[in-house]
Enzyme design. Structure first.
Site, short mmCIF file in Angstrom:
data_model
loop_
_atom_site.label_atom_id
_atom_site.label_comp_id
_atom_site.label_asym_id
_atom_site.label_seq_id
_atom_site.Cartn_x
_atom_site.Cartn_y
_atom_site.Cartn_z
N HIS A 59 0.82 -1.21 0.00
CA HIS A 59 0.00 0.00 0.00
C HIS A 59 0.86 1.26 0.00
O HIS A 59 1.62 1.50 0.93
CB HIS A 59 -0.90 0.02 1.24
CG HIS A 59 -2.01 1.01 1.17
ND1 HIS A 59 -3.24 0.71 0.61
CD2 HIS A 59 -2.09 2.30 1.57
CE1 HIS A 59 -4.02 1.78 0.69
NE2 HIS A 59 -3.34 2.76 1.25
N ASP A 61 0.31 5.54 -1.11
CA ASP A 61 -0.67 6.56 -1.50
C ASP A 61 -0.07 7.68 -2.35
O ASP A 61 -0.55 8.81 -2.32
CB ASP A 61 -1.30 7.17 -0.25
CG ASP A 61 -2.46 6.34 0.29
OD1 ASP A 61 -3.45 6.18 -0.46
OD2 ASP A 61 -2.38 5.86 1.42
N GLU A 170 -8.85 1.55 -2.73
CA GLU A 170 -8.99 1.67 -1.29
C GLU A 170 -10.34 2.27 -0.95
O GLU A 170 -10.52 3.49 -0.90
CB GLU A 170 -7.87 2.54 -0.69
CG GLU A 170 -7.91 2.55 0.83
CD GLU A 170 -6.79 3.36 1.46
OE1 GLU A 170 -6.52 3.16 2.65
OE2 GLU A 170 -6.20 4.21 0.76
N HIS A 197 -13.32 2.22 3.37
CA HIS A 197 -12.31 3.08 3.98
C HIS A 197 -12.87 3.44 5.35
O HIS A 197 -13.45 2.58 6.02
CB HIS A 197 -12.01 4.31 3.11
CG HIS A 197 -10.78 5.04 3.55
ND1 HIS A 197 -10.83 6.26 4.18
CD2 HIS A 197 -9.47 4.70 3.49
CE1 HIS A 197 -9.60 6.64 4.49
NE2 HIS A 197 -8.75 5.71 4.09
N HIS A 244 -9.12 -1.60 7.25
CA HIS A 244 -10.17 -0.58 7.41
C HIS A 244 -11.53 -1.14 7.79
O HIS A 244 -12.40 -0.34 8.19
CB HIS A 244 -10.33 0.31 6.16
CG HIS A 244 -9.29 1.38 6.01
ND1 HIS A 244 -9.32 2.53 6.77
CD2 HIS A 244 -8.21 1.47 5.22
CE1 HIS A 244 -8.29 3.29 6.43
NE2 HIS A 244 -7.59 2.67 5.50
N HIS A 265 -2.55 -2.97 4.72
CA HIS A 265 -1.77 -2.09 5.59
C HIS A 265 -2.40 -2.03 6.97
O HIS A 265 -3.14 -1.12 7.29
CB HIS A 265 -1.59 -0.69 4.97
CG HIS A 265 -2.85 0.05 4.66
ND1 HIS A 265 -3.87 -0.47 3.91
CD2 HIS A 265 -3.25 1.32 4.99
CE1 HIS A 265 -4.84 0.42 3.78
NE2 HIS A 265 -4.50 1.52 4.45
N ASP A 336 2.31 1.96 3.86
CA ASP A 336 1.37 3.10 3.83
C ASP A 336 2.08 4.43 3.64
O ASP A 336 1.60 5.47 4.09
CB ASP A 336 0.51 3.13 5.10
CG ASP A 336 -0.76 3.97 4.93
OD1 ASP A 336 -1.11 4.29 3.77
OD2 ASP A 336 -1.40 4.30 5.94
#
Length: 429
Positions: A59, A61, A170, A197, A244, A265, A336
């Protein structure tokens, strides 16, 4: 041989004094030299393992940062060095090509994410924009990145010395409760979907419903429609990501999935009881499922009630705990980066992966084969098992064509931006 400073000891004759002094100096020098040699060996072992086997992070971003900082405009910007681009809080981007290479990254699941505020409005469009920006970035730097869809393509990209690039959506809000959109995302190369999420979908609960005194609306895990989403993901070969989601959602998924799942993650709940982490009873189920928990470097997941900065040993403790409970075949890395504002000391960005590997090696109970499984072998195996089960399921299961019950959308006030022309009961309109 490196000699330490000699300590002169006066005992007896001059000749004896000289002999003793040399012996003391040599002994201290051997100890210092051995320590330096061990440090070099650990560093070299880590380098060699990463050079020969792909490190695949679950993961990152980066795409979200490109959206927030550059509004998805990649022309005229240098993605070899992103340190000059500050995030909203002044923290530089944690990802760029130079640092990916220094970190010996062999593969990356790029997070395809936009916020929950898009749900019921322009979620599909916003998520597609993020797929587009990563497609354009991979094409622009085709000598660095290679878009991949399968486990074999990961291996091919690594052999070509390119960073295998996979997509993970995600947040289930991306598909707007539509099997059609789920399938289209898979066709676009999305290989996992995080079911939620930090917001519920109309068919699955997110982790925050587990917080003490939570007043959030609940589905009680997966709805019946949500269970069909899981089956369709199994049929497609899309990995189910349980980071999540609420614990009840985790348990519901693990009760019905036919394929290994992932946590892209998350970390260990026993060491930090954050609702984003995985409890030991779930880790046991992950072991039975042959799934994988990819450990996040997020400081708030590593140490709860922090009184100090998180360090590499703290992150390693989560890796070791998951290994001990779920087994060596069920642990990976999902740092992450660029989804976190703070980082552990020594793991500040994507260049630092070798440091955590060196530390694990220094502990003495990680073989080369163990490290290979941790860094990428386990996630490749999970992808391959999903691919195989998908081929088998497609022989016996047809694509789902159901519409989500209209009342499920109404419950979350998600009808105002929909025409709903395919619902025969228009009394709600």
């Amino acid at each position: 041989m490196v000699f330490a400073k000699k300590h002169w000891i006066i005992i007896g004759s001059i000749g004896s004094t000289l002999a003793i002094a040399i012996i003391v100096g040599v002994t201290v020098g051997v100890v210092v030299g051995r320590r330096k040699s061990e440090q070099t060996t650990n560093e070299q072992r880590a380098f060699d393992i990463l050079a020969q086997n792909p490190l695949i992070d679950g993961h990152n971003d980066w795409a979200m940062i490109i959206r927030a900082i550059l509004q998805n405009n990649i022309s005229g910007h240098d993605f070899y060095n992103m340190t000059q681009y500050d995030r909203k809080n002044g923290t530089p981007s944690q990802t760029d090509i130079i640092r990916l290479r220094k970190g010996q990254v062999g593969g990356q699941f790029w997070s395809i994410y936009t916020s929950c505020e898009h749900q019921g409005k322009d979620a599909i469009m916003s998520f597609m924009e993020q797929i587009d920006v990563m497609n354009r970035l991979i094409e622009k730097y085709s000598d660095v990145f290679q878009f991949v869809r399968t486990a074999n393509e990961i291996r091919q990209a690594f052999q070509a010395k390119r960073i295998a690039s996979l997509f993970g959506v995600e947040g289930g809000q991306a598909i707007e409760s539509s099997f059609s959109i789920l399938r289209l995302f898979y066709q676009m190369g999305v290989r996992y979907m995080t079911l939620t999420h930090n917001c519920n979908t109309p068919w699955a609960d997110q982790n925050q419903v587990d917080r003490i005194n939570s007043t959030l609306i609940k589905n009680n895990g997966l709805t019946e429609f949500g269970k069909k989403i899981i089956t369709e993901m199994n049929r497609l070969g899309m990995l189910i990501d349980l980071s999540h989601v609420s614990k009840k959602t985790m348990l519901d998924v693990l009760n019905i999935t036919r394929s290994p799942v992932i946590f892209s993650h998350s970390s260990a709940w026993t060491l930090c009881n954050h609702t984003r982490n995985v409890q030991d009873d779930v880790l046991q189920l992950i072991k039975s499922n042959r799934g994988i928990v990819m450990v996040a470097f997020t400081p708030g997941f590593i140490i709860c009630n922090r009184q100090r900065r998180v360090t590499i040993p703290d992150v390693a403790a989560h890796i070791n705990h998951i290994r001990n409970v779920a087994g060596i075949d069920s642990v990976g890395i999902g740092a992450d980066y660029d989804g976190i504002d703070d980082t552990p000391e020594g793991l500040e960005d994507v260049s630092t992966y070798p440091k955590i590997i060196e530390y694990l090696i220094s502990q003495g109970n990680w073989t080369n084969d163990d490290i290979i499984k941790l860094i990428g072998g386990n996630i490749i195996r999970v992808i391959e098992e999903n691919e195989k089960i998908s081929r088998d399921l497609q022989k016996i299961i047809q694509p789902f064509e159901d519409l989500i019950p209209l009342n499920d959308l109404i419950k979350y006030n998600l009808t105002q931006c929909r025409y709903l022309d395919m619902y025969t009961d228009t009394s709600y309109l």
